[in-house]
Each structure stands twice: as structure tokens, then as C-alpha cells.
Design a protein around this motif. Structure first.
Motif, PDB file in Angstrom:
ATOM      1  N   ARG A  98      64.156 -10.049  84.049  1.00  0.00           N
ATOM      2  CA  ARG A  98      65.015 -10.269  82.880  1.00  0.00           C
ATOM      3  C   ARG A  98      64.508 -11.371  81.967  1.00  0.00           C
ATOM      4  NH1 ARG A  98      70.537  -9.203  85.254  1.00  0.00           N
ATOM      5  NH2 ARG A  98      71.206 -11.185  84.429  1.00  0.00           N
ATOM      6  N   ALA A  99      63.794 -12.359  82.518  1.00  0.00           N
ATOM      7  CA  ALA A  99      63.324 -13.477  81.680  1.00  0.00           C
ATOM      8  C   ALA A  99      62.253 -12.976  80.715  1.00  0.00           C
ATOM      9  CB  ALA A  99      62.766 -14.582  82.554  1.00  0.00           C
ATOM     10  N   VAL A 100      62.098 -13.679  79.621  1.00  0.00           N
ATOM     11  CA  VAL A 100      61.089 -13.355  78.610  1.00  0.00           C
ATOM     12  C   VAL A 100      60.203 -14.584  78.417  1.00  0.00           C
ATOM     13  CG1 VAL A 100      60.741 -12.749  76.180  1.00  0.00           C
ATOM     14  CG2 VAL A 100      62.651 -11.755  77.449  1.00  0.00           C
ATOM     15  N   PRO A 101      58.874 -14.408  78.452  1.00  0.00           N
ATOM     16  CA  PRO A 101      57.999 -15.567  78.279  1.00  0.00           C
ATOM     17  C   PRO A 101      58.125 -16.139  76.870  1.00  0.00           C
ATOM     18  CG  PRO A 101      56.779 -13.645  79.084  1.00  0.00           C
ATOM     19  CD  PRO A 101      58.130 -13.177  78.666  1.00  0.00           C
ATOM     20  N   GLU A 102      58.502 -17.390  76.768  1.00  0.00           N
ATOM     21  CA  GLU A 102      58.512 -18.039  75.451  1.00  0.00           C
ATOM     22  C   GLU A 102      58.351 -19.543  75.611  1.00  0.00           C
ATOM     23  OE1 GLU A 102      61.965 -16.419  73.660  1.00  0.00           O
ATOM     24  OE2 GLU A 102      63.312 -17.247  75.156  1.00  0.00           O
ATOM     25  N   VAL A 103      57.667 -20.133  74.636  1.00  0.00           N
ATOM     26  CA  VAL A 103      57.432 -21.575  74.664  1.00  0.00           C
ATOM     27  C   VAL A 103      58.772 -22.279  74.491  1.00  0.00           C
ATOM     28  CG1 VAL A 103      56.305 -23.507  73.495  1.00  0.00           C
ATOM     29  CG2 VAL A 103      55.112 -21.324  73.713  1.00  0.00           C
ATOM     30  N   CYS A 104      59.073 -23.216  75.409  1.00  0.00           N
ATOM     31  CA  CYS A 104      60.333 -23.962  75.303  1.00  0.00           C
ATOM     32  C   CYS A 104      60.215 -25.002  74.197  1.00  0.00           C
ATOM     33  CB  CYS A 104      60.639 -24.667  76.613  1.00  0.00           C
ATOM     34  SG  CYS A 104      60.962 -23.534  77.968  1.00  0.00           S
ATOM     35  N   LYS A 105      61.331 -25.257  73.539  1.00  0.00           N
ATOM     36  CA  LYS A 105      61.338 -26.307  72.508  1.00  0.00           C
ATOM     37  C   LYS A 105      61.222 -27.670  73.184  1.00  0.00           C
ATOM     38  CE  LYS A 105      64.382 -23.723  69.452  1.00  0.00           C
ATOM     39  NZ  LYS A 105      65.326 -23.003  70.323  1.00  0.00           N
ATOM     40  N   GLY A 159      49.476 -14.054  74.169  1.00  0.00           N
ATOM     41  CA  GLY A 159      50.570 -13.150  73.831  1.00  0.00           C
ATOM     42  C   GLY A 159      51.089 -12.447  75.073  1.00  0.00           C
ATOM     43  N   VAL A 160      51.971 -11.503  74.821  1.00  0.00           N
ATOM     44  CA  VAL A 160      52.650 -10.801  75.917  1.00  0.00           C
ATOM     45  C   VAL A 160      52.675  -9.314  75.585  1.00  0.00           C
ATOM     46  CG1 VAL A 160      54.796 -10.611  77.234  1.00  0.00           C
ATOM     47  CG2 VAL A 160      54.182 -12.806  76.191  1.00  0.00           C
ATOM     48  N   HIS A 161      52.322  -8.478  76.564  1.00  0.00           N
ATOM     49  CA  HIS A 161      52.492  -7.026  76.452  1.00  0.00           C
ATOM     50  C   HIS A 161      53.526  -6.617  77.479  1.00  0.00           C
ATOM     51  CE1 HIS A 161      48.864  -6.646  74.186  1.00  0.00           C
ATOM     52  NE2 HIS A 161      48.038  -6.850  75.181  1.00  0.00           N
ATOM     53  N   GLY A 162      54.219  -5.522  77.211  1.00  0.00           N
ATOM     54  CA  GLY A 162      55.071  -4.954  78.251  1.00  0.00           C
ATOM     55  C   GLY A 162      56.539  -5.253  78.042  1.00  0.00           C
ATOM     56  N   ASP A 163      57.332  -5.002  79.092  1.00  0.00           N
ATOM     57  CA  ASP A 163      58.774  -5.156  78.986  1.00  0.00           C
ATOM     58  C   ASP A 163      59.324  -5.557  80.354  1.00  0.00           C
ATOM     59  OD1 ASP A 163      58.803  -2.859  80.552  1.00  0.00           O
ATOM     60  OD2 ASP A 163      58.978  -1.533  78.820  1.00  0.00           O
ATOM     61  N   ARG A 176      55.087  -7.049  82.780  1.00  0.00           N
ATOM     62  CA  ARG A 176      54.493  -7.701  81.597  1.00  0.00           C
ATOM     63  C   ARG A 176      53.115  -8.227  81.928  1.00  0.00           C
ATOM     64  NH1 ARG A 176      59.802  -9.543  81.225  1.00  0.00           N
ATOM     65  NH2 ARG A 176      60.821  -8.819  79.335  1.00  0.00           N
ATOM     66  N   THR A 177      52.274  -8.267  80.900  1.00  0.00           N
ATOM     67  CA  THR A 177      51.017  -8.999  81.000  1.00  0.00           C
ATOM     68  C   THR A 177      51.094 -10.147  80.012  1.00  0.00           C
ATOM     69  OG1 THR A 177      49.738  -7.033  81.565  1.00  0.00           O
ATOM     70  CG2 THR A 177      48.518  -8.899  80.672  1.00  0.00           C
ATOM     71  N   VAL A 178      50.945 -11.359  80.523  1.00  0.00           N
ATOM     72  CA  VAL A 178      50.824 -12.519  79.631  1.00  0.00           C
ATOM     73  C   VAL A 178      49.325 -12.831  79.592  1.00  0.00           C
ATOM     74  CG1 VAL A 178      51.600 -14.847  79.099  1.00  0.00           C
ATOM     75  CG2 VAL A 178      53.097 -13.315  80.398  1.00  0.00           C
ATOM     76  N   TRP A 179      48.757 -12.858  78.401  1.00  0.00           N
ATOM     77  CA  TRP A 179      47.303 -12.980  78.248  1.00  0.00           C
ATOM     78  C   TRP A 179      46.953 -14.162  77.339  1.00  0.00           C
ATOM     79  CZ3 TRP A 179      45.634 -12.804  73.263  1.00  0.00           C
ATOM     80  CH2 TRP A 179      46.501 -12.212  72.333  1.00  0.00           C
ATOM     81  N   ALA A 180      45.721 -14.605  77.467  1.00  0.00           N
ATOM     82  CA  ALA A 180      45.230 -15.708  76.624  1.00  0.00           C
ATOM     83  C   ALA A 180      43.725 -15.542  76.453  1.00  0.00           C
ATOM     84  CB  ALA A 180      45.537 -17.051  77.293  1.00  0.00           C
ATOM     85  N   THR A 181      43.211 -16.049  75.342  1.00  0.00           N
ATOM     86  CA  THR A 181      41.757 -15.987  75.114  1.00  0.00           C
ATOM     87  C   THR A 181      41.208 -17.388  74.860  1.00  0.00           C
ATOM     88  OG1 THR A 181      41.900 -15.716  72.711  1.00  0.00           O
ATOM     89  CG2 THR A 181      41.937 -13.701  74.027  1.00  0.00           C
ATOM     90  N   VAL A 182      39.954 -17.541  75.225  1.00  0.00           N
ATOM     91  CA  VAL A 182      39.230 -18.799  75.007  1.00  0.00           C
ATOM     92  C   VAL A 182      37.814 -18.425  74.587  1.00  0.00           C
ATOM     93  CG1 VAL A 182      38.135 -20.657  76.342  1.00  0.00           C
ATOM     94  CG2 VAL A 182      40.574 -20.258  76.589  1.00  0.00           C
ATOM     95  N   SER A 183      37.232 -19.164  73.656  1.00  0.00           N
ATOM     96  CA  SER A 183      35.818 -18.951  73.290  1.00  0.00           C
ATOM     97  C   SER A 183      34.933 -19.651  74.294  1.00  0.00           C
ATOM     98  CB  SER A 183      35.528 -19.542  71.916  1.00  0.00           C
ATOM     99  OG  SER A 183      36.045 -18.717  70.939  1.00  0.00           O
ATOM    100  N   LEU A 184      33.876 -18.978  74.694  1.00  0.00           N
ATOM    101  CA  LEU A 184      32.932 -19.557  75.652  1.00  0.00           C
ATOM    102  C   LEU A 184      31.729 -20.128  74.902  1.00  0.00           C
ATOM    103  CD1 LEU A 184      33.002 -16.663  78.267  1.00  0.00           C
ATOM    104  CD2 LEU A 184      34.055 -18.929  78.515  1.00  0.00           C
TER     105      LEU A 184
END
Ligand SMILES: Nc1ncnc2c1ncn2[C@@H]1O[C@H](COP(=O)(O)OP(=O)(O)OP(=O)(O)O)[C@@H](O)[C@H]1O
Ligand SMILES: [Mg+2]
Length: 140
Positions: A84-91, A113-117, A121-129
Motif C-alpha cells: 500500500r505504501a508509495v515511494p516518495e521523498v519525505c519533506k 523513479g518508480v515503475h509499477g503499482d 514496484r521497481t524503484v530505480w536510479a542512474t549514475v554516470s560512470l
């Protein structure tokens, strides 16, 4: 010609102790990259969230970690079993105890970002190498 994409994936039981194994999984595949610490931090936070906030943390639950290197881009994803929870940055004023993980990811990652429901869900992130240093001490 660009090097082909390389991908590694591993599934872990959904317990907090597994986060240390996730860090070792990242080090195993990205240990020769300068960004390994950043990648470990990001993937640890996302894995800890999967265990703590999703059905992956229920008995028998699991989560999967994917690392993909394509050119100079690293994509990291943590697939969970939803909830039920949704990934979001807390204030800032909500961060008395916790609520810092995704804020950290937001600062360290180039994008995330986040895909799915609620089913998964997949929570993903990118970084430059940065370019790999040429091997030293090896004869041609
Ligand atoms: N994979 C996820 N699925 C569903 N909800 C999530 C997921 N990840 C995070 N959340 C939600 O987003 C909120 C913020 O996550 P964040 O990682 O910033 O803080 P936290 O996990 O509560 O605390 P901390 O990471 O500082 O120990 C969480 O409290 C949770 O409600
Ligand atoms: Mg967290």
C-alpha cells in the motif's frame, strides 16, 4: 563501437540482514569502478525500503536487484512485491526519525523513479560512470 550492455540480477530473501549481501553483490560487479560506494549506498537504501515498506518484507517475501551498465551509464533497480505504501521523498519536517533514504538517493543519483503499482514496484536510479583507469602493472 559502443560496448554492449552488461546486466547482473540477483534475488534476495526479504529480510534486513540481506542488505549486507546486496552491498557485496554490488561490490562484486562494480568493485573496479570509482562509483562503487555511491552505487552501494543507493542500492542499500532501495533494498532496505523493499524490506521495510513492501510485501517483500513479509514471511517468504523476496526482492530482486538489477545492475545494468551501458556505456557510461549505470542503471540500478530494486523490484519488490508491492503493497500500500508509495515511494516518495519525505519533506524535511517529516524526517525526525528516518525518512532520509530516498532524499539521499535523490541527491546521489542522476535520475531516479518508480515503475509499477501496489502489486509490484521497481524503484530505480542512474549514475554516470567515469572511465575505468587503464590497468597498471600489466605487461602487454
Ligand atoms: N519500495 C517502496 N514501496 C513503497 N513505499 C516505499 C518504498 N520505498 C519507500 N517507500 C515510502 O517512502 C517513504 C520514504 O522512504 P525513505 O527511504 O526516504 O524513508 P524511510 O525508509 O521511512 O526511512 P529511512 O530510509 O531514513 O530509514 C517511506 O517511509 C515509505 O512510506
Ligand atoms: Mg528508507
Amino acid at each position: 563501437m559502443n560496448a554492449p550492455a552488461v546486466e547482473w540480477r540477483q534475488t534476495f530473501p526479504g529480510t534486513a540482514q540481506q542488505v549486507a549481501r546486496v552491498r557485496r553483490f554490488v561490490a562484486l560487479h562494480l568493485g573496479d569502478r570509482r562509483e562503487v560506494d555511491t552505487a552501494q549506498l543507493i542500492v542499500s537504501e532501495l533494498s532496505a525500503n523493499a524490506v521495510r515498506h513492501t510485501n517483500s518484507g513479509e514471511p517468504g517475501g523476496r526482492f530482486s536487484v538489477t545492475l545494468r551498465v551501458e556505456g557510461d551509464q549505470l542503471w540500478m533497480g530494486v523490484l519488490d512485491e508491492g503493497g500500500r505504501a508509495v515511494p516518495e521523498v519525505c519533506k524535511a519536517d517529516e524526517r525526525a526519525e528516518g525518512g532520509r533514504g530516498l532524499d539521499l538517493v535523490d541527491h546521489l543519483a542522476e535520475s531516479w523513479g518508480v515503475h509499477g503499482d501496489e502489486r509490484s514496484r521497481t524503484v530505480w536510479a542512474t549514475v554516470s560512470l567515469s572511465p575505468r583507469l587503464p590497468c597498471s602493472g600489466r605487461s602487454a
